[in-house]
Scaffold this motif. Sequence first.
Motif, mmCIF file in Angstrom:
data_model
loop_
_atom_site.group_PDB
_atom_site.id
_atom_site.type_symbol
_atom_site.label_atom_id
_atom_site.label_comp_id
_atom_site.label_asym_id
_atom_site.label_seq_id
_atom_site.Cartn_x
_atom_site.Cartn_y
_atom_site.Cartn_z
ATOM 1 N N GLU A 143 -5.153 17.784 -3.890
ATOM 2 C CA GLU A 143 -4.007 17.802 -5.026
ATOM 3 C C GLU A 143 -2.932 18.900 -5.070
ATOM 4 O O GLU A 143 -2.036 18.694 -5.256
ATOM 5 N N LYS B 266 -2.355 8.104 0.216
ATOM 6 C CA LYS B 266 -3.498 7.697 -1.024
ATOM 7 C C LYS B 266 -4.438 8.660 -1.061
ATOM 8 O O LYS B 266 -4.903 8.851 0.282
ATOM 9 N N MET C 19 0.966 -1.236 0.110
ATOM 10 C CA MET C 19 -0.006 -0.228 -0.050
ATOM 11 C C MET C 19 0.901 1.254 -0.023
ATOM 12 O O MET C 19 1.923 1.241 0.655
ATOM 13 N N ALA C 20 0.407 2.192 -0.790
ATOM 14 C CA ALA C 20 1.098 3.482 -0.877
ATOM 15 C C ALA C 20 1.026 4.461 0.249
ATOM 16 O O ALA C 20 0.176 4.027 1.236
ATOM 17 N N GLU C 21 2.081 4.874 0.790
ATOM 18 C CA GLU C 21 2.418 5.678 1.981
ATOM 19 C C GLU C 21 1.136 6.715 2.066
ATOM 20 O O GLU C 21 0.329 6.981 3.167
ATOM 21 N N GLU D 211 4.704 12.600 -2.909
ATOM 22 C CA GLU D 211 4.384 11.630 -3.750
ATOM 23 C C GLU D 211 3.067 10.809 -3.289
ATOM 24 O O GLU D 211 2.998 10.292 -2.085
ATOM 25 N N TYR D 212 2.043 10.556 -4.238
ATOM 26 C CA TYR D 212 0.670 9.782 -3.366
ATOM 27 C C TYR D 212 0.317 9.084 -4.753
ATOM 28 O O TYR D 212 0.445 9.253 -5.970
ATOM 29 N N GLU D 213 -0.732 8.054 -4.431
ATOM 30 C CA GLU D 213 -1.208 7.506 -5.304
ATOM 31 C C GLU D 213 -2.796 7.727 -5.327
ATOM 32 O O GLU D 213 -3.450 8.292 -4.130
ATOM 33 N N TYR D 214 -3.374 8.207 -6.637
ATOM 34 C CA TYR D 214 -4.758 9.018 -6.734
ATOM 35 C C TYR D 214 -5.660 7.571 -7.095
ATOM 36 O O TYR D 214 -5.406 6.940 -7.809
ATOM 37 N N VAL D 215 -6.850 7.785 -6.446
ATOM 38 C CA VAL D 215 -7.879 6.764 -6.846
ATOM 39 C C VAL D 215 -9.108 7.487 -6.896
ATOM 40 O O VAL D 215 -9.864 8.298 -6.348
ATOM 41 N N GLU D 216 -9.548 7.452 -8.287
ATOM 42 C CA GLU D 216 -10.725 8.238 -8.638
ATOM 43 C C GLU D 216 -12.039 7.365 -8.277
ATOM 44 O O GLU D 216 -12.202 6.135 -8.530
ATOM 45 N N HIS E 155 -2.968 8.139 5.223
ATOM 46 C CA HIS E 155 -1.440 8.268 5.229
ATOM 47 C C HIS E 155 -1.201 7.476 6.090
ATOM 48 O O HIS E 155 -1.468 7.240 7.503
#
Length: 222
Positions: free
Chosen positions: A19, A5, A1-3, A28-33, A58
């Motif tokens: 954003e 998201k 899992m990304a730190e 740095e992050y993972e984006y979930v639509e 986080h």
Amino acid sequence: MAEVKLFGFWGSPYSRRVEMALKLKGVEYEYVEEDLNNKSPQLLQYNPVHKKVPVLLHNGKPIVESLVILEYIDETWGDGPSILPKDPHLRAVARFWAKFLDEKCLPACSKAYLSAGEEQLKAKEEAEELLKVLDNEVKGKKLFGGDSIGLVDIAANFVAYWPVIIAETLGVELITKDKFPNLCAWMDEYVNSNFFKEHLPDRDKLAAHIRTWFQKTSQVKR
């Protein structure tokens, strides 16, 4: 899992705020639509109270409500430009204007867009009174934060971009240069800034979304 998201929706000014803050801080992050008509189990799990975007995850811990998230980002990642001023009084002032936007301006503008006839005329007058306050606050400033991007500028993304497209799409114009010269100057600065432009939705896509949303909302009200 990304730190880090972010669960968001591309057309939401609230998601776009987060954003902007993450990019400003270089996080740095993972984006979930999210599909707001079919919300994911994760979104409902992480925000069971409001069931809305944005949600920042986080290290597996959720933070909700965009203004709360902005402050969390500022406090958690010290590198990069500060979102809130260091001075306690100026921080309090920034928080005041951010709340003014969310609790006063945005509901009043939404009512003006969604109502009709005499109700709309009254709603527009009420919205314009609040926008006059904003116009006066940004008078003589490049940005609400002065010369640098701050909490209020990020929180005011809806005012900077969405009303122009709503006016073109729905024919309801709230912010004009003759009534709000200072606010319009700030809007021009905003939409022409390389940083802000990168974090604003595609104009045509947003116009189509607003048109569909308005039609659905109008049908529900009938």
